[in-house]
Design a protein around this motif. Sequence first.
Motif: not given
Length: 336
Positions: A36, A61-62, A65-66, A71, A73
């Motif tokens: 990343e 970055q978002s 994350n999605e 993270r 998820h």
Amino acid sequence: MTVSREDELFEIDMELLKLLDERIQKGAIARHDVDEAAYIQKLTSIYDGAAPGELVEKLIQSLFNESGKGRDHGAERRMLYSRESKRSDTIVEVNGHEIGGPGTVNIFGPCAVESYRQTAEVAAMLKEKGLGIIRGGAYKPRTSPYDFQGLGEEGLRILSRIREEYGLAVISEITAPGHVELARPHLDIFQIGARNMQNFELLKAVGRSQTPVLLKRGLSATVEEFLYAAEYILAEGNPRVILCERGIRTYEKSTRNTLDISAVPLLKQATHLPVMVDVTHSTGRKEIMAECAKAALAAGADGIMAEVHPEPDAALSDSKQQMSFTEFEDFYTNLP
């Protein structure tokens, strides 16, 4: 008709949202293969547009994350194995047999391919009973490095000859990503054994093929971990995955492992993938395999796996748990 500036902006934003959806989906598939930080640094160093670099960095970055990158998820995503992703049952067709369909499809054969003669004897017996799939280990990951490790490529060639001469589909375990291309011409189903359930590079490799994959539950894996392992294969584009409950390790010593019958209905509720049960490795006791097979089928399993050998006492692996032809006859005739 004059197009307003608002309409032009709206059209651009709709195209942007479509690209965002595609980016998030692609990112979810590639999230384990991308560094990343290095990716963002490379992108911002090359980009020379109107948007400030800080904005570009935050945007990418978002999106990572999605996509689930960076993270935990996994539980919140709509997983490809889930019933939410696909309501209807997946049916894996192999040699005219539909695993996961309305009927039961069983897989039998020796623990290991030891010779052409030994494997052919089993194949002839299965063919006579109208069965269509034979198992046999060419690569044998064993607890002790001094135990029989299988015939390797020679075993694959024997299985290929068996397929041609007896018209049976063949399934055998592969243990390394490099085996995929080597074994593909010889096998109809790749087996991923319990010890390799979380060999993620191997899971990705079989996922990039379109060969059906039978994935066995790990020795101490939870149902959730088992399903996530299947997701690795599905995420690479191979939908032809079969799950196999083969017993888990507990403190109980009366059986080789503990057959988790509850895993069958739990898996059938959670996933659209077919579910089989290996009664040989889960119990290790021939005198209770038939009863356990009946229980597995009653719980909703799509088929049974079990081992049979012409001369179990002389077998090079798992001699005590493989059924002789006489024992198999009794076992098979008592299945529902």
